[in-house]
Motif scaffolding. Structure first.
Motif, short mmCIF file in Angstrom:
data_model
loop_
_atom_site.label_atom_id
_atom_site.label_comp_id
_atom_site.label_asym_id
_atom_site.label_seq_id
_atom_site.Cartn_x
_atom_site.Cartn_y
_atom_site.Cartn_z
N GLY A 11 0.78 -1.22 0.00
CA GLY A 11 0.00 0.00 0.00
C GLY A 11 0.82 1.28 0.00
N SER A 12 2.15 1.16 -0.05
CA SER A 12 3.00 2.35 0.01
C SER A 12 3.13 3.06 -1.34
CB SER A 12 4.39 1.99 0.55
OG SER A 12 5.06 1.10 -0.33
N GLY A 13 2.78 2.38 -2.42
CA GLY A 13 2.85 3.01 -3.73
C GLY A 13 3.96 2.49 -4.62
N LYS A 14 4.53 1.34 -4.28
CA LYS A 14 5.63 0.78 -5.06
C LYS A 14 5.27 0.60 -6.53
CE LYS A 14 5.99 -2.97 -2.59
NZ LYS A 14 4.92 -2.75 -1.61
N VAL A 82 17.86 3.15 -5.48
CA VAL A 82 17.04 2.45 -4.50
C VAL A 82 16.04 3.45 -3.94
CG1 VAL A 82 16.99 1.24 -2.29
CG2 VAL A 82 18.89 0.85 -3.88
N ILE A 83 14.77 3.06 -3.97
CA ILE A 83 13.72 3.90 -3.39
C ILE A 83 13.04 3.08 -2.30
CG2 ILE A 83 11.57 5.15 -3.81
CD1 ILE A 83 12.54 5.42 -6.77
N PHE A 84 13.14 3.58 -1.08
CA PHE A 84 12.49 2.92 0.06
C PHE A 84 11.33 3.79 0.49
CE2 PHE A 84 12.90 1.88 4.85
CZ PHE A 84 11.82 1.01 4.77
N LEU A 85 10.13 3.29 0.30
CA LEU A 85 8.90 4.00 0.68
C LEU A 85 8.56 3.61 2.12
CD1 LEU A 85 6.97 3.42 -2.65
CD2 LEU A 85 8.18 5.48 -1.93
N ARG A 155 3.57 10.53 0.93
CA ARG A 155 3.13 10.49 -0.47
C ARG A 155 3.59 11.74 -1.22
NH1 ARG A 155 1.32 5.71 -1.23
NH2 ARG A 155 -0.58 5.00 -0.24
N ARG A 156 3.51 12.89 -0.55
CA ARG A 156 3.93 14.14 -1.19
C ARG A 156 5.42 14.06 -1.57
NH1 ARG A 156 1.79 18.78 1.86
NH2 ARG A 156 0.06 18.47 0.45
N ALA A 157 6.25 13.57 -0.65
CA ALA A 157 7.68 13.43 -0.94
C ALA A 157 7.91 12.41 -2.05
CB ALA A 157 8.43 13.03 0.32
N ALA A 158 7.12 11.37 -2.08
CA ALA A 158 7.24 10.36 -3.15
C ALA A 158 6.92 10.98 -4.51
CB ALA A 158 6.32 9.18 -2.87
#
Length: 171
Positions: A11-14, A82-85, A155-158
């Motif tokens: 659910g983090s948006g991966k 690498v993107i860690f949500l 989410r905004r930062a993503a």
């Protein structure tokens, strides 16, 4: 930015971020849930799962989304990005609810995986930041120090990160 590992809680948006970046760099995205589970939610043999990831990361360009800390070093060693949500549990649970409503509780059109929400999964999401996130951070520090690492906590930062990366990505 040709080999991107996206990690985070359910659910983090991966998947959303992965699709956007894969489109931008002109590659496909691999959703590890699709690889790991069959249609009846049976798990792949761990050795076979690791071997398949070794094969996937040998390509020149890829985006792979999924957690799977046991095989995370395989992806981290080869990733250049690498993107860690690392989002709050409430944000992830809301993301899961939205995905469930969008797919009407059925098959996820983006990944081909059927949504499967169990009490155990909800507890996993709720405890992710306390129990799993520290392990993910350790693995990134150990195996991903050569990569461009982005740890995102909202989410905004993503969304800002995706816009920034898309602007610098090779077309």
């Amino acid at each position: 930015m040709q080999r991107i590992a996206i990690i985070g809680c359910g659910g983090s948006g991966k998947t959303t971020i992965g699709r956007q970046l894969a489109d931008k760099i002109g590659t496909t995205i691999t959703h590890l849930d699709v690889v790991y589970y069959d249609d009846q939610w049976n798990k792949m043999d761990p050795a076979k799962f690791a071997a398949l990831q070794e094969e996937l990361v040998s390509a020149d360009s890829w985006v792979i989304d999924g957690n799977y800390a046991g095989t995370l070093p395989i992806r981290l060693k080869r990733a250049d990005t690498v993107i860690f949500l690392d989002l709050p549990a409430t944000t992830c649970l809301w993301g899961i609810a939205q995905r469930r409503m969008k797919n009407r509780g059925g098959q996820n059109d983006a990944t081909g995986v059927y949504d499967r929400i169990t009490w155990g999964f909800i507890k996993y999401v709720w405890g992710y930041r306390k129990e799993m996130a520290p392990r993910v951070r350790e693995l990134i520090a150990e195996h991903g120090q050569h990569a461009d690492v982005h740890i995102v906590t909202s989410r905004r930062a993503a969304n800002r990160l995706v816009a920034q990366l898309a602007a610098i990505a090779p077309a």
